[in-house]
Design a protein around this motif. Structure first.
Motif, PDB file in Angstrom:
ATOM      1  N   PHE A   1       0.851  -1.187   0.000  1.00  0.00           N
ATOM      2  CA  PHE A   1       0.000   0.000   0.000  1.00  0.00           C
ATOM      3  C   PHE A   1       0.887   1.238   0.000  1.00  0.00           C
ATOM      4  CE2 PHE A   1      -2.781  -3.204   1.898  1.00  0.00           C
ATOM      5  CZ  PHE A   1      -3.889  -3.060   1.092  1.00  0.00           C
TER       6      PHE A   1
ATOM      7  N   HIS B   1      -0.633  -1.101  -4.542  1.00  0.00           N
ATOM      8  CA  HIS B   1      -1.996  -0.617  -4.435  1.00  0.00           C
ATOM      9  C   HIS B   1      -1.958   0.787  -3.847  1.00  0.00           C
ATOM     10  CE1 HIS B   1      -4.353  -4.655  -4.592  1.00  0.00           C
ATOM     11  NE2 HIS B   1      -3.319  -4.654  -5.418  1.00  0.00           N
TER      12      HIS B   1
ATOM     13  N   ILE C   1      -3.340   3.934  -2.217  1.00  0.00           N
ATOM     14  CA  ILE C   1      -4.447   3.984  -1.260  1.00  0.00           C
ATOM     15  C   ILE C   1      -5.652   4.776  -1.762  1.00  0.00           C
ATOM     16  CG2 ILE C   1      -2.944   3.581   0.712  1.00  0.00           C
ATOM     17  CD1 ILE C   1      -3.189   6.582   1.389  1.00  0.00           C
TER      18      ILE C   1
ATOM     19  N   HIS D   1      -7.304   2.265  -4.511  1.00  0.00           N
ATOM     20  CA  HIS D   1      -7.846   1.049  -3.894  1.00  0.00           C
ATOM     21  C   HIS D   1      -8.399   1.390  -2.510  1.00  0.00           C
ATOM     22  CE1 HIS D   1      -5.051  -0.594  -6.913  1.00  0.00           C
ATOM     23  NE2 HIS D   1      -5.933  -1.571  -6.980  1.00  0.00           N
ATOM     24  N   LYS D   2      -9.197   2.450  -2.470  1.00  0.00           N
ATOM     25  CA  LYS D   2      -9.656   3.011  -1.203  1.00  0.00           C
ATOM     26  C   LYS D   2     -10.424   2.007  -0.351  1.00  0.00           C
ATOM     27  CE  LYS D   2     -12.094   6.956   0.802  1.00  0.00           C
ATOM     28  NZ  LYS D   2     -11.730   6.479   2.102  1.00  0.00           N
TER      29      LYS D   2
ATOM     30  N   GLU E   1     -10.353  -1.286  -0.314  1.00  0.00           N
ATOM     31  CA  GLU E   1      -9.431  -2.300   0.196  1.00  0.00           C
ATOM     32  C   GLU E   1      -8.543  -1.728   1.298  1.00  0.00           C
ATOM     33  OE1 GLU E   1      -5.781  -5.065  -1.467  1.00  0.00           O
ATOM     34  OE2 GLU E   1      -7.089  -4.071  -2.901  1.00  0.00           O
ATOM     35  N   TYR E   2      -8.025  -0.521   1.075  1.00  0.00           N
ATOM     36  CA  TYR E   2      -7.166   0.114   2.072  1.00  0.00           C
ATOM     37  C   TYR E   2      -7.946   0.420   3.349  1.00  0.00           C
ATOM     38  CZ  TYR E   2      -3.957   3.319   4.361  1.00  0.00           C
ATOM     39  OH  TYR E   2      -3.141   3.924   5.272  1.00  0.00           O
TER      40      TYR E   2
ATOM     41  N   PHE F   1      -8.034  -2.610   5.333  1.00  0.00           N
ATOM     42  CA  PHE F   1      -6.699  -2.835   5.906  1.00  0.00           C
ATOM     43  C   PHE F   1      -6.519  -1.976   7.150  1.00  0.00           C
ATOM     44  CE2 PHE F   1      -2.149  -1.913   6.181  1.00  0.00           C
ATOM     45  CZ  PHE F   1      -1.589  -3.176   6.069  1.00  0.00           C
TER      46      PHE F   1
ATOM     47  N   GLU G   1      -2.894   3.973   9.713  1.00  0.00           N
ATOM     48  CA  GLU G   1      -3.019   4.577   8.387  1.00  0.00           C
ATOM     49  C   GLU G   1      -1.663   4.885   7.767  1.00  0.00           C
ATOM     50  OE1 GLU G   1      -5.597   7.973   8.542  1.00  0.00           O
ATOM     51  OE2 GLU G   1      -7.286   6.817   9.286  1.00  0.00           O
TER      52      GLU G   1
ATOM     53  N   VAL H   1       1.804   4.565   5.746  1.00  0.00           N
ATOM     54  CA  VAL H   1       2.330   3.885   4.565  1.00  0.00           C
ATOM     55  C   VAL H   1       3.815   4.203   4.451  1.00  0.00           C
ATOM     56  CG1 VAL H   1       0.173   3.794   3.260  1.00  0.00           C
ATOM     57  CG2 VAL H   1       1.607   5.828   3.066  1.00  0.00           C
TER      58      VAL H   1
ATOM     59  N   CYS I   1      -0.722  -8.792   7.935  1.00  0.00           N
ATOM     60  CA  CYS I   1      -0.602  -7.360   7.687  1.00  0.00           C
ATOM     61  C   CYS I   1       0.590  -6.804   8.456  1.00  0.00           C
ATOM     62  CB  CYS I   1      -1.868  -6.645   8.136  1.00  0.00           C
ATOM     63  SG  CYS I   1      -3.367  -7.224   7.318  1.00  0.00           S
TER      64      CYS I   1
END
Length: 93
Positions: free
Chosen positions: A7, A32, A34, A37-38, A40-41, A44, A51, A53, A71
């Motif tokens: 991410f 991906h 963020i 792929h909001k 999915e993120y 996560f 939050e 990355v 994760c």
């Protein structure tokens, strides 16, 4: 088989550095963003409560068809990008 999902966020220097590190070490990953792929993120983040990355997920599909995932987030599972790379080498390679 294991897959690495990374991410990232546009404009994030740590994300760019980490992608370069992975490429230099011949680590295959699926990036991906963020924002792209909001949904999915967001899931996560809900699971990890973080939050930050770059973050990543290792997904493994067993021969039985079962799927498991782990994760990994900064400041929880690793402190530096070098540590993150070592985690990936241990888990994936």
């Amino acid at each position: 088989m294991k897959h690495l999902v990374l991410f990232t966020m546009k404009g994030c220097p740590h994300c760019n550095d980490f992608k370069d590190m992975l490429s230099e070490n011949d680590v295959l990953f699926y990036e991906h963003d963020i924002d792209e792929h909001k949904e999915e993120y967001d899931m996560f983040v809900e699971v990890t409560k973080s939050e930050f990355v770059p973050a990543f997920m290792i997904i493994e599909q067993m021969e039985t068809g079962e799927v498991s995932s782990k994760c990994f987030v900064p400041d929880t599972n690793f402190d530096t990008l070098d540590e993150a790379l070592e985690v990936i080498k241990k888990e994936v390679l």
